[in-house]
Design a protein around this motif. Structure first.
Motif, mmCIF file in Angstrom:
data_model
loop_
_atom_site.group_PDB
_atom_site.id
_atom_site.type_symbol
_atom_site.label_atom_id
_atom_site.label_comp_id
_atom_site.label_asym_id
_atom_site.label_seq_id
_atom_site.Cartn_x
_atom_site.Cartn_y
_atom_site.Cartn_z
ATOM 1 N N LEU A 194 35.368 35.373 24.734
ATOM 2 C CA LEU A 194 35.857 34.069 25.215
ATOM 3 C C LEU A 194 36.471 33.277 24.064
ATOM 4 O O LEU A 194 37.515 32.628 24.228
ATOM 5 N N ASN A 195 35.840 33.332 22.912
ATOM 6 C CA ASN A 195 36.399 32.660 21.728
ATOM 7 C C ASN A 195 37.739 33.273 21.340
ATOM 8 O O ASN A 195 38.677 32.557 20.956
ATOM 9 N N LYS A 196 37.831 34.581 21.447
ATOM 10 C CA LYS A 196 39.089 35.268 21.151
ATOM 11 C C LYS A 196 40.183 34.856 22.148
ATOM 12 O O LYS A 196 41.350 34.723 21.789
ATOM 13 N N CYS A 197 39.781 34.667 23.412
ATOM 14 C CA CYS A 197 40.722 34.200 24.437
ATOM 15 C C CYS A 197 41.278 32.827 24.071
ATOM 16 O O CYS A 197 42.494 32.596 24.136
ATOM 17 N N ASN A 235 47.662 39.602 23.374
ATOM 18 C CA ASN A 235 46.265 39.648 22.954
ATOM 19 C C ASN A 235 45.364 38.899 23.937
ATOM 20 O O ASN A 235 44.207 39.284 24.147
ATOM 21 N N LEU A 236 45.904 37.847 24.552
ATOM 22 C CA LEU A 236 45.119 37.104 25.541
ATOM 23 C C LEU A 236 44.790 38.001 26.738
ATOM 24 O O LEU A 236 43.662 37.983 27.248
ATOM 25 N N ILE A 237 45.748 38.785 27.179
ATOM 26 C CA ILE A 237 45.501 39.722 28.282
ATOM 27 C C ILE A 237 44.406 40.707 27.898
ATOM 28 O O ILE A 237 43.474 40.971 28.676
ATOM 29 N N LYS A 238 44.499 41.229 26.686
ATOM 30 C CA LYS A 238 43.502 42.200 26.216
ATOM 31 C C LYS A 238 42.104 41.580 26.169
ATOM 32 O O LYS A 238 41.130 42.171 26.651
ATOM 33 N N GLU A 239 42.007 40.363 25.622
ATOM 34 C CA GLU A 239 40.700 39.728 25.468
ATOM 35 C C GLU A 239 40.104 39.292 26.811
ATOM 36 O O GLU A 239 38.890 39.335 27.002
ATOM 37 N N THR A 240 40.956 38.869 27.754
ATOM 38 C CA THR A 240 40.422 38.524 29.084
ATOM 39 C C THR A 240 39.871 39.766 29.780
ATOM 40 O O THR A 240 38.848 39.701 30.462
ATOM 41 N N ALA A 288 35.158 42.706 31.601
ATOM 42 C CA ALA A 288 34.376 43.947 31.544
ATOM 43 C C ALA A 288 32.978 43.708 30.967
ATOM 44 O O ALA A 288 32.029 44.410 31.317
ATOM 45 N N SER A 289 32.868 42.676 30.102
ATOM 46 C CA SER A 289 31.574 42.377 29.473
ATOM 47 C C SER A 289 30.632 41.610 30.389
ATOM 48 O O SER A 289 29.448 41.474 30.093
ATOM 49 N N GLY A 290 31.172 41.077 31.503
ATOM 50 C CA GLY A 290 30.300 40.386 32.450
ATOM 51 C C GLY A 290 30.807 39.063 32.979
ATOM 52 O O GLY A 290 30.182 38.460 33.850
ATOM 53 N N ALA A 291 31.967 38.596 32.480
ATOM 54 C CA ALA A 291 32.506 37.310 32.951
ATOM 55 C C ALA A 291 33.405 37.513 34.166
ATOM 56 O O ALA A 291 34.487 36.950 34.272
ATOM 57 N N ASP A 292 32.922 38.341 35.109
ATOM 58 C CA ASP A 292 33.762 38.710 36.254
ATOM 59 C C ASP A 292 33.593 37.783 37.451
ATOM 60 O O ASP A 292 34.149 38.035 38.521
ATOM 61 N N SER A 293 32.840 36.708 37.290
ATOM 62 C CA SER A 293 32.713 35.716 38.361
ATOM 63 C C SER A 293 33.314 34.379 37.953
ATOM 64 O O SER A 293 33.125 33.380 38.647
ATOM 65 N N ALA A 294 34.037 34.379 36.843
ATOM 66 C CA ALA A 294 34.635 33.144 36.332
ATOM 67 C C ALA A 294 36.129 33.115 36.639
ATOM 68 O O ALA A 294 36.899 33.851 36.021
ATOM 69 N N PRO A 295 36.553 32.291 37.597
ATOM 70 C CA PRO A 295 37.978 32.257 37.941
ATOM 71 C C PRO A 295 38.861 31.829 36.782
ATOM 72 O O PRO A 295 40.040 32.208 36.720
#
Length: 251
Positions: A11-14, A25-30, A35-42
């Motif tokens: 998230l910090n990288k985003c 890089n934003l696409i990659k970090e999102t 994939a790390s677990g932030a899959d419920s955050a719109p």
């Protein structure tokens, strides 16, 4: 704890990538964050969609946003607050605009402005949406009246506000085709398809223009792609057969 720290790292990288305007890089970090677990955050999906919009990959932007959780506006406001939800709606409005859903774009951006009246980006998008919607409406009316030159100008005025609007590009291509400006029509179709590769209306128009220019190979390629999408379409099948026949005669 390790999982939370990993999500926070991405998230910090985003945030850092967005601040720098490093959209790749934003696409990659999102993707990493999701994939790390932030899959419920719109918000994460909206960030990814925003990056695709900046890169003029409108189809990818829409796909990215559609993968996120589908909370309604009131739920988002309750969970994330007015300012955060306004930012989400700004991105959603831009996706609607890029896809030609002008009424949806207007509804989303009006709601965003209402939630956060100080949001400068929302006001900027509001002006763009209104300008493009008006241009499309004026152009369509002129086109129906067979005033193709005037319609071409109207669509062009909308493109001054949004140079990468695939719907206006495709509509202007229709005018240019009617006016016999086939090369320019093909250029508009190319631009529209670069933004949205699955835009079948632009592909059909390009196939027709290339056929009129006797570019049979290019025309055949587009007709074959369209026929794979709509195998039951007999008219497409006829167009393809005619293009192939002309190609054989010209060889």
């Amino acid at each position: 704890m390790a999982k939370v720290k990993n999500i926070q790292f991405h998230l910090n990288k985003c945030t850092e990538a967005r601040r720098r305007g490093d959209w790749i890089n934003l696409i990659k970090e999102t993707k990493y964050a999701i994939a790390s677990g932030a899959d419920s955050a719109p918000q994460i999906f909206a960030l990814q969609a925003e990056a695709y919009l900046k890169l003029r990959r409108h189809q990818h932007a829409e796909e990215a946003m559609s993968k996120g959780p589908n909370f309604d506006v009131d739920q988002c406001t309750k969970f994330f607050g007015q300012i955060c939800n306004a930012n989400l709606l700004v991105t959603r409005a831009q996706i609607h605009l890029a896809a030609g859903r002008f009424e949806d774009a207007l509804a989303a951006i009006q709601r965003a402005c209402k939630l956060d009246s100080n949001n400068k980006e929302a006001m900027k998008v509001m002006m763009k949406v209104r300008s493009v919607a008006t241009a499309r409406s004026n152009g369509n009316e002129l086109f129906r009246a067979s005033k193709f030159a005037e319609a071409c100008v109207a669509y062009g005025e909308g493109l001054e506000s949004d140079p990468y609007n695939s719907v206006l590009l495709c509509n202007r291509a229709a005018c240019r085709s009617k006016l016999g400006q086939l090369e320019m029509a093909v250029e508009d179709c190319n631009a529209a398809l670069n933004l949205r590769p699955s835009y079948s209306k632009a592909r059909l128009r390009r196939a027709d223009c290339n056929a009129k220019l006797k570019r049979w190979e290019a025309s055949i390629e587009d007709y074959e792609i369209l026929l794979k999408e709509r195998p039951e379409d007999e008219e497409l099948r006829r167009f393809l057969a005619e293009a192939k026949e002309h190609q054989q005669l010209s060889e």
